[in-house]
Design a protein around this motif. Structure first.
Motif, mmCIF file in Angstrom:
data_model
loop_
_atom_site.group_PDB
_atom_site.id
_atom_site.type_symbol
_atom_site.label_atom_id
_atom_site.label_comp_id
_atom_site.label_asym_id
_atom_site.label_seq_id
_atom_site.Cartn_x
_atom_site.Cartn_y
_atom_site.Cartn_z
ATOM 1 N N ASP A 165 0.840 -1.203 0.000
ATOM 2 C CA ASP A 165 0.000 0.000 0.000
ATOM 3 C C ASP A 165 0.875 1.253 0.000
ATOM 4 N N LEU A 166 0.291 2.358 -0.385
ATOM 5 C CA LEU A 166 1.004 3.634 -0.385
ATOM 6 C C LEU A 166 0.500 4.493 0.768
ATOM 7 N N ILE A 167 1.418 5.053 1.526
ATOM 8 C CA ILE A 167 1.053 5.976 2.599
ATOM 9 C C ILE A 167 1.295 7.390 2.096
ATOM 10 N N TYR A 181 4.591 1.179 1.731
ATOM 11 C CA TYR A 181 4.603 0.444 2.990
ATOM 12 C C TYR A 181 5.182 -0.950 2.766
ATOM 13 N N VAL A 182 6.183 -1.311 3.589
ATOM 14 C CA VAL A 182 6.838 -2.611 3.440
ATOM 15 C C VAL A 182 6.516 -3.555 4.587
ATOM 16 N N VAL A 186 9.504 2.376 2.420
ATOM 17 C CA VAL A 186 10.663 2.711 1.602
ATOM 18 C C VAL A 186 10.239 3.928 0.787
ATOM 19 N N HIS A 187 11.079 4.951 0.780
ATOM 20 C CA HIS A 187 10.695 6.184 0.084
ATOM 21 C C HIS A 187 11.928 6.958 -0.354
ATOM 22 N N ALA A 188 11.691 7.920 -1.247
ATOM 23 C CA ALA A 188 12.727 8.868 -1.659
ATOM 24 C C ALA A 188 12.449 10.159 -0.891
#
Length: 374
Positions: free
Chosen positions: A326-328, A340-341, A347-349
């Protein structure tokens, strides 16, 4: 110590215009002299050690307050840069769409002109055929016929000819109308393309301005101040993550990721260490939504390019129901996104000057969660 304090003073003054919470100007940065003893008598200082003040160092909390102001200013600058980056990416996507539509319209115009030329050739051939027949219409030739069967057969041919001519003229008219509509559509799309190009250029200026200001602010910090600032940033992130976990947000978040979600995670985590570059979507660098959109593209799912459109278009789920993949979405303006891992991590930039990394999911204000493979 004095050199570091002077550097910190310069930054703090820039950030908050001589921070007033520190009391007298410069009190947090210039090394103060010893606190006066109750008696100026050398004897008093010698015979009663309790009256001798301890060596005076600047209170760490005061220095940290100044650095905290710097941290908040940097966060604000990079946040504004992220908002502008989303605007840039959105304008770029729109410009790509308009360009593709213009190309498609240009092809239709070319095809329409070729068709119109063909129809005109057919009409010309019909006119030449009539001329070779002596200029008499088919009806006249029929009236001059003495054979009834020939007359009836000819009548059918005349009817067919009328229909063919009418159809030819109608097709020519429709083709001409289509060409005019294509030309009007192309003009509209061109105007939109120019508008999006201008929006992209304006967003680029804002991004560069914010990043330049942030880097200039950081450059005025001395080495020890930068190290302490990094620790303050880590501490702030840790506290935010701890507070978020403490709310029980993850107590029921036990959902298992799908195979597509696992592929998206595998792609995103493989990019760890690559630099953040605004507007980038791989393979050598990414911005936040560039990473998430490419991760899901690798998993076989096309999602919107920007974090704001990901928030607007994808299905929303409760934080307590989120699962890996999913994306937070972060901040009230949906200006940041992470993948979301699991285990309360993303994990993000992060931002310019940082690399793709794993971080606590609660280290930034969460707007909500969306699911690309709903």
């Amino acid at each position: 110590m004095r050199t570091g304090k002077r550097g910190l003073l310069a930054v703090a003054v820039t950030v908050v215009c001589a921070i007033t919470v520190l009391g007298a100007p410069g009190a947090a940065f210039a090394a103060p002299g010893p606190t006066p003893a109750p008696s100026t008598s050398p004897t008093a200082r010698t015979t009663n050690p309790d009256l001798t003040p301890p060596p005076a160092d600047p209170a760490p909390s005061e220095a940290d307050k100044a650095l905290e102001a710097v941290r908040e200013k940097l966060d604000s600058l990079y946040h504004d840069a992220a908002v502008a980056t989303d605007a840039y990416n959105a304008a770029e996507e729109k410009a790509k769409e308009q360009s593709a539509q213009l190309v498609a319209l240009a092809r239709k115009i070319v095809q329409g002109r070729e068709k119109l030329d063909e129809l005109k050739d057919r009409a010309g051939a019909a006119a030449r055929s009539q001329y070779r027949g002596g200029g008499l219409p088919d009806e006249a030739h029929l009236l001059l016929s003495d054979d009834p069967r020939e007359f009836l057969d000819g009548a059918g041919r005349v009817l067919q000819g009328h229909r063919a001519t009418k159809g030819l003229l109608g097709e020519m008219t429709r083709t001409q109308q289509d060409l005019e509509q294509y030309a009007a559509d192309a003009s509209t799309q061109w105007q939109k393309l120019e508008s999006h190009r201008k929006a992209k250029a304006e967003a680029q200026k804002k991004i560069e301005k914010q990043i330049t200001e942030a880097r200039a602010l950081e450059s005025r910090l001395e080495k020890k101040e930068k190290e302490r600032l990094a620790k303050l940033q880590e501490e702030a992130a840790r506290k935010a993550q701890t507070a978020w976990i403490g709310t029980g947000a993850l107590d029921n978040a036990t959902g298992q990721g799908t195979s597509a979600g696992e592929r998206a995670i595998a792609y995103a985590t493989a990019q760890i260490g690559k630099p953040y570059v605004w507007g980038a979507e791989g393979p050598d660098s990414f911005d936040c939504s560039g990473l998430t959109s490419q991760a899901w593209a690798d998993a076989g799912r096309t999602i919107p390019r920007t974090s704001q459109e990901q928030w607007r278009q994808l299905r929303r789920v409760a934080v307590s129901d989120m699962r890996p993949g999913d994306l937070i979405i972060y901040f009230g303006d949906a200006s940041h996104v992470g993948l979301y891992v699991g285990d309360g991590k993303i994990v993000h930039a992060p931002r310019p000057g940082r690399n793709v990394t794993v971080a606590g999911a609660g280290t930034m204000p969460i707007l909500g969660v969306v699911r690309p493979d709903a």
